[in-house]
Write an enzyme that holds these catalytic residues in place. Sequence first.
Site, short mmCIF file in Angstrom:
data_model
loop_
_atom_site.label_atom_id
_atom_site.label_comp_id
_atom_site.label_asym_id
_atom_site.label_seq_id
_atom_site.Cartn_x
_atom_site.Cartn_y
_atom_site.Cartn_z
N ASN A 84 0.84 -1.20 0.00
CA ASN A 84 0.00 0.00 0.00
C ASN A 84 0.87 1.24 0.00
O ASN A 84 1.92 1.30 0.64
CB ASN A 84 -1.01 0.00 1.16
CG ASN A 84 -0.39 -0.19 2.52
OD1 ASN A 84 0.59 -0.91 2.67
ND2 ASN A 84 -0.95 0.44 3.53
N GLU A 86 0.32 5.28 0.55
CA GLU A 86 -0.65 6.28 1.00
C GLU A 86 -0.30 7.66 0.46
O GLU A 86 0.82 7.90 -0.01
CB GLU A 86 -0.71 6.27 2.53
CG GLU A 86 -1.20 4.93 3.05
CD GLU A 86 -1.44 4.88 4.55
OE1 GLU A 86 -1.00 5.81 5.26
OE2 GLU A 86 -2.08 3.91 4.99
N CYS A 95 -4.12 0.49 -2.40
CA CYS A 95 -3.91 -0.70 -1.56
C CYS A 95 -2.86 -1.63 -2.20
O CYS A 95 -2.62 -1.59 -3.42
CB CYS A 95 -5.20 -1.49 -1.42
SG CYS A 95 -6.50 -0.65 -0.52
N GLU A 97 -3.03 -4.81 -2.84
CA GLU A 97 -3.57 -5.75 -3.83
C GLU A 97 -3.61 -5.10 -5.21
O GLU A 97 -3.26 -5.70 -6.23
CB GLU A 97 -5.00 -6.18 -3.46
CG GLU A 97 -5.11 -6.94 -2.15
CD GLU A 97 -5.31 -6.03 -0.95
OE1 GLU A 97 -4.73 -4.93 -0.91
OE2 GLU A 97 -6.01 -6.45 -0.02
N CYS A 133 -10.07 -5.02 0.91
CA CYS A 133 -11.21 -4.09 0.97
C CYS A 133 -12.12 -4.32 -0.24
O CYS A 133 -11.75 -5.01 -1.21
CB CYS A 133 -10.71 -2.64 1.01
SG CYS A 133 -10.12 -2.03 -0.58
N CYS A 136 -10.71 -3.39 -3.68
CA CYS A 136 -9.73 -4.37 -4.17
C CYS A 136 -10.42 -5.64 -4.65
O CYS A 136 -9.99 -6.25 -5.63
CB CYS A 136 -8.70 -4.69 -3.10
SG CYS A 136 -7.52 -3.34 -2.87
N1 THU Z 1 -5.13 -1.44 2.70
C1 THU Z 1 -4.59 -2.30 1.78
O1 THU Z 1 -3.45 -2.10 1.33
N2 THU Z 1 -5.34 -3.34 1.37
C2 THU Z 1 -6.61 -3.57 1.78
O2 THU Z 1 -7.30 -4.41 1.21
C3 THU Z 1 -7.12 -2.86 2.94
C4 THU Z 1 -6.45 -1.57 3.24
C5 THU Z 1 -4.34 -0.28 3.12
C6 THU Z 1 -4.88 1.03 2.61
C7 THU Z 1 -4.38 1.99 3.65
O3 THU Z 1 -3.08 2.42 3.27
C8 THU Z 1 -4.26 1.16 4.91
O4 THU Z 1 -4.32 -0.20 4.52
C9 THU Z 1 -5.36 1.43 5.94
O5 THU Z 1 -6.60 1.33 5.36
#
Ligand code: THU
Length: 182
Positions: A84, A86, A95, A97, A133, A136
């Site tokens: 991920n 940000e 994310c 994935e 999520c 994704c």
């Molecule tokens: N995140 C992911 O990388 N994958 C997911 O499926 C759930 C959330 C990341 C996004 C964000 O940077 C952090 O987790 C908190 O939501």
Amino acid sequence: MVKLTLPAMAVADTQTQTPAGLLVVPGFQIPPRDVWVDEVLVQRLVLAARDAAERAYAPFSQFRVGAAALMDNDPKHTMFTGANVENSSYGGTICAERTALTAAASAGFRRLRYLAVCVRDALTAPLCDRSPCGLCRQFMRQFCDPQATNPSLIFIADGQPGVLGQVLDIERLLPWGFRFAK
Ligand code: THU
């Protein structure tokens, strides 16, 4: 290789007549499915996803996630990894994935074989705290073919001793995912 049975999700619709119209609770009709899994490959993918999580850029949430994808028809068996990343606009965050899958799709591959997802610090948390999520899931769906003989599989790493992870296909992970029927 090991054989696993993905469970049936079979529940009938229910319909309730109301003065405003019929309310339908849609049931599921997903038959059980036998799949063959290469557990050594899965272990390697989970480790690659775990390693990728170390390189996550998560200054806002501190929640680090890694993913590793293996695509069908890839003669080199590349492990496409991602983490991920940000952004201070928050909405610009991507994310793990989707980072991994965009790398795979950008390399020309269109069909997912295995995708491993691994959170760095919540590995023993309940499945919901380690699961992909909704966005994704929909993104993965694009590269999954539910009709294929050997379905695309998603592995969610689990940190319990001796546990590799949870295994799902996209139908079970996203039962009512959007389909753009042309
Ligand atoms: N995140 C992911 O990388 N994958 C997911 O499926 C759930 C959330 C990341 C996004 C964000 O940077 C952090 O987790 C908190 O939501």
